[in-house]
Design an enzyme around this catalytic site. Structure first.
Site, short mmCIF file in Angstrom:
data_model
loop_
_atom_site.label_atom_id
_atom_site.label_comp_id
_atom_site.label_asym_id
_atom_site.label_seq_id
_atom_site.Cartn_x
_atom_site.Cartn_y
_atom_site.Cartn_z
N SER A 260 44.69 86.43 31.27
CA SER A 260 45.65 86.23 32.45
C SER A 260 45.36 87.55 33.28
CB SER A 260 46.93 86.88 31.52
OG SER A 260 47.19 85.80 30.44
N HIS B 164 48.55 92.30 33.84
CA HIS B 164 49.02 91.26 34.83
C HIS B 164 49.23 92.00 36.11
CE1 HIS B 164 51.09 87.67 32.32
NE2 HIS B 164 49.75 88.30 31.71
#
Length: 248
Positions: A126, A177
């Site tokens: 991610s 993230h």
């Protein structure tokens, strides 16, 4: 730019780095869950801040290739297949791989320094994928010559959804993230310096495809319409898989 209508053969030829990354995701997932030595691979490669503090610095990059569940694997691999090809074409194979890995590295370094030694195990692509999102954010703001309005709208929508999921879903590495995206945006001015729009590149041809079709233009318009619907359905499934993978 984001609609995928190539055959597997054409996709593999056009985007070898993404193909290799997805293959690595799948191969390591199968090894971890089904093959001998999988537990060792997981224990050695997973992100673990305490181990990093003791000199196991490879853990700042190896988590990018590991996934904990089938939903996690599908979510990240599908996102890479949808959003990666345009950048691999525009940046070139070397720069794309450089940005992808460095964004993942930055994400894990941020997790180490901001999460502290007590931060739990973490893994997944991610952070690196959000690095690609960061490049798109830079393009939307500063390099509008590289992205058209329709794709700009799509990118903004996906990034907003991604950020909302980041803060609302459980078991997500928020540091990865956010700082993956920041890292990608910071690298964007360098890697995009000589970039050309995605449509300026020729697509690798499949020698087995028919070279001439008198109805090609009608079919192309029809294919684009269907492709856009498939893209939005796919994105909906991507979001659903992401949510479910965090719940179970």
């Amino acid at each position: 730019m984001f609609i995928r209508n190539e055959s597997f053969y054409t996709f593999r030829r056009s985007y070898p780095i993404i193909t290799a990354l997805v293959f690595i995701h799948i191969a390591l997932f199968v090894w971890i869950h089904l093959l001998p030595g999988g537990a060792w691979v997981y224990a050695t490669g997973v992100g673990f801040n305490l181990a990093v503090s003791q000199g196991e610095y490879w853990r700042l990059i190896t988590p990018v290739f590991l996934h904990v569940s089938i939903g996690h694997l599908v979510f990240n691999s599908f996102a890479l297949v949808i959003f990666g090809p345009a950048l691999e074409r525009m940046l070139g194979k070397g720069k794309f791989l450089f940005v992808y890995l460095l964004s993942g590295f930055i994400a894990n370094v941020a997790t180490y320094y901001l999460g502290g030694l007590a931060y739990p195990y973490h893994l997944g692509a991610s952070g690196a994928i959000f690095g690609l999102f960061g490049i798109f954010v830079y393009m939307v703001i500063y390099r509008k010559d590289l992205i058209d309005p329709a794709n700009t709208q799509l990118v903004i929508t996906i990034i907003i959804i991604g950020l909302v999921m980041t803060f609302l879903s459980s078991n997500i590495n928020v540091f990865a993230h956010l700082f993956g995206m920041i890292g990608g945006a910071a690298l964007a001015p360098i890697v995009l310096a000589k970039a050309r729009p995605f449509y300026a590149f020729a697509v690798a041809a499949d020698d087995r495809e028919v070279r001439f079709d008198p109805n090609r233009w009608k079919k192309r318009r029809f294919t684009r319409g269907i492709g856009k619907k498939i893209l939005w359905v796919g994105l909906g499934l991507l979001i659903a898989i992401g949510i479910l993978s965090r719940l179970f």
